[in-house]
Scaffold this motif. Structure first.
Motif, mmCIF file in Angstrom:
data_model
loop_
_atom_site.group_PDB
_atom_site.id
_atom_site.type_symbol
_atom_site.label_atom_id
_atom_site.label_comp_id
_atom_site.label_asym_id
_atom_site.label_seq_id
_atom_site.Cartn_x
_atom_site.Cartn_y
_atom_site.Cartn_z
ATOM 1 N N GLY A 46 0.803 -1.210 0.000
ATOM 2 C CA GLY A 46 0.000 0.000 0.000
ATOM 3 C C GLY A 46 0.838 1.263 0.000
ATOM 4 O O GLY A 46 0.402 2.309 0.464
ATOM 5 N N CYS A 47 2.045 1.166 -0.533
ATOM 6 C CA CYS A 47 2.989 2.275 -0.505
ATOM 7 C C CYS A 47 3.476 2.587 -1.917
ATOM 8 O O CYS A 47 3.197 1.853 -2.857
ATOM 9 C CB CYS A 47 4.180 1.922 0.379
ATOM 10 S SG CYS A 47 3.742 1.417 2.056
ATOM 11 N N THR A 48 4.238 3.670 -2.039
ATOM 12 C CA THR A 48 4.836 4.061 -3.317
ATOM 13 C C THR A 48 6.298 4.452 -3.099
ATOM 14 O O THR A 48 6.688 4.849 -2.002
ATOM 15 C CB THR A 48 4.101 5.259 -3.948
ATOM 16 O OG1 THR A 48 4.171 6.376 -3.048
ATOM 17 C CG2 THR A 48 2.650 4.935 -4.253
ATOM 18 N N VAL A 49 7.079 4.340 -4.173
ATOM 19 C CA VAL A 49 8.478 4.758 -4.149
ATOM 20 C C VAL A 49 8.887 5.158 -5.557
ATOM 21 O O VAL A 49 8.418 4.581 -6.546
ATOM 22 C CB VAL A 49 9.411 3.646 -3.599
ATOM 23 C CG1 VAL A 49 9.458 2.445 -4.519
ATOM 24 C CG2 VAL A 49 10.806 4.185 -3.331
ATOM 25 N N GLU A 50 9.718 6.174 -5.654
ATOM 26 C CA GLU A 50 10.267 6.593 -6.944
ATOM 27 C C GLU A 50 11.329 5.585 -7.380
ATOM 28 O O GLU A 50 12.112 5.104 -6.555
ATOM 29 C CB GLU A 50 10.908 7.978 -6.823
ATOM 30 C CG GLU A 50 9.945 9.084 -6.457
ATOM 31 C CD GLU A 50 8.980 9.417 -7.567
ATOM 32 O OE1 GLU A 50 9.391 9.376 -8.752
ATOM 33 O OE2 GLU A 50 7.811 9.717 -7.256
ATOM 34 N N ASP A 51 11.368 5.283 -8.675
ATOM 35 C CA ASP A 51 12.377 4.356 -9.199
ATOM 36 C C ASP A 51 13.791 4.802 -8.852
ATOM 37 O O ASP A 51 14.668 3.974 -8.606
ATOM 38 C CB ASP A 51 12.261 4.226 -10.717
ATOM 39 C CG ASP A 51 11.072 3.364 -11.152
ATOM 40 O OD1 ASP A 51 10.468 2.689 -10.301
ATOM 41 O OD2 ASP A 51 10.760 3.372 -12.356
ATOM 42 N N THR A 52 14.013 6.109 -8.814
ATOM 43 C CA THR A 52 15.353 6.631 -8.534
ATOM 44 C C THR A 52 15.788 6.376 -7.089
ATOM 45 O O THR A 52 16.961 6.538 -6.769
ATOM 46 C CB THR A 52 15.440 8.141 -8.819
ATOM 47 O OG1 THR A 52 14.420 8.806 -8.070
ATOM 48 C CG2 THR A 52 15.264 8.424 -10.301
ATOM 49 N N ASN A 53 14.860 5.950 -6.236
ATOM 50 C CA ASN A 53 15.185 5.675 -4.833
ATOM 51 C C ASN A 53 15.367 4.189 -4.558
ATOM 52 O O ASN A 53 15.377 3.768 -3.400
ATOM 53 C CB ASN A 53 14.100 6.238 -3.914
ATOM 54 C CG ASN A 53 14.114 7.749 -3.885
ATOM 55 O OD1 ASN A 53 15.109 8.378 -4.205
ATOM 56 N ND2 ASN A 53 13.005 8.333 -3.506
ATOM 57 N N ILE A 54 15.508 3.397 -5.608
ATOM 58 C CA ILE A 54 15.706 1.947 -5.463
ATOM 59 C C ILE A 54 17.112 1.606 -5.929
ATOM 60 O O ILE A 54 17.542 2.031 -7.002
ATOM 61 C CB ILE A 54 14.676 1.163 -6.287
ATOM 62 C CG1 ILE A 54 13.257 1.502 -5.832
ATOM 63 C CG2 ILE A 54 14.941 -0.333 -6.175
ATOM 64 C CD1 ILE A 54 12.174 0.935 -6.724
ATOM 65 N N GLU A 55 17.830 0.837 -5.096
ATOM 66 C CA GLU A 55 19.189 0.423 -5.475
ATOM 67 C C GLU A 55 19.488 -0.953 -4.914
ATOM 68 O O GLU A 55 18.810 -1.442 -4.017
ATOM 69 C CB GLU A 55 20.213 1.437 -4.976
ATOM 70 C CG GLU A 55 20.205 1.621 -3.487
ATOM 71 C CD GLU A 55 21.104 2.757 -3.034
ATOM 72 O OE1 GLU A 55 21.642 2.641 -1.921
ATOM 73 O OE2 GLU A 55 21.269 3.742 -3.771
#
Length: 91
Positions: A46-55
């Motif tokens: 139930g959450c969101t994250v920007e692709d640029t914040n995934i590593e």
């Protein structure tokens, strides 16, 4: 004395290459499949994250600044199979 300096220089140069290679591996770009696996897990929470914040991190993944509507912002850690291993609330 000159041989000692050359050995120190050679060791420092080798260490520079090793450190540089490690830093490059940590910044390696994720594949589309990896990115989608992380995003699917985050959406399932139930959450969101920007692709640029995934590593990539420690053989798995780290998603920074994950926003959960009712609960705030988190750093979420996932294993290589996209299972959440840790969820840390940000201040």
């Amino acid at each position: 004395m000159e041989k000692t300096l050359m050995r120190i220089f050679a060791a420092a140069l080798a260490l520079t290459f090793v450190t540089g290679a490690s830093a490059y591996a940590m910044d390696e770009a994720l594949t589309e499949q990896q990115m989608e696996g992380v995003q699917e897990t985050i959406r399932g929470m139930g959450c969101t994250v920007e692709d640029t914040n995934i590593e990539m991190e420690d053989g798995g993944y780290e998603a920074d600044d994950v926003v959960c509507k009712d609960d705030g912002k988190y750093d979420v850690y996932l294993d290589k199979d996209f299972k959440v291993t840790k969820k840390v609330k940000e201040d």
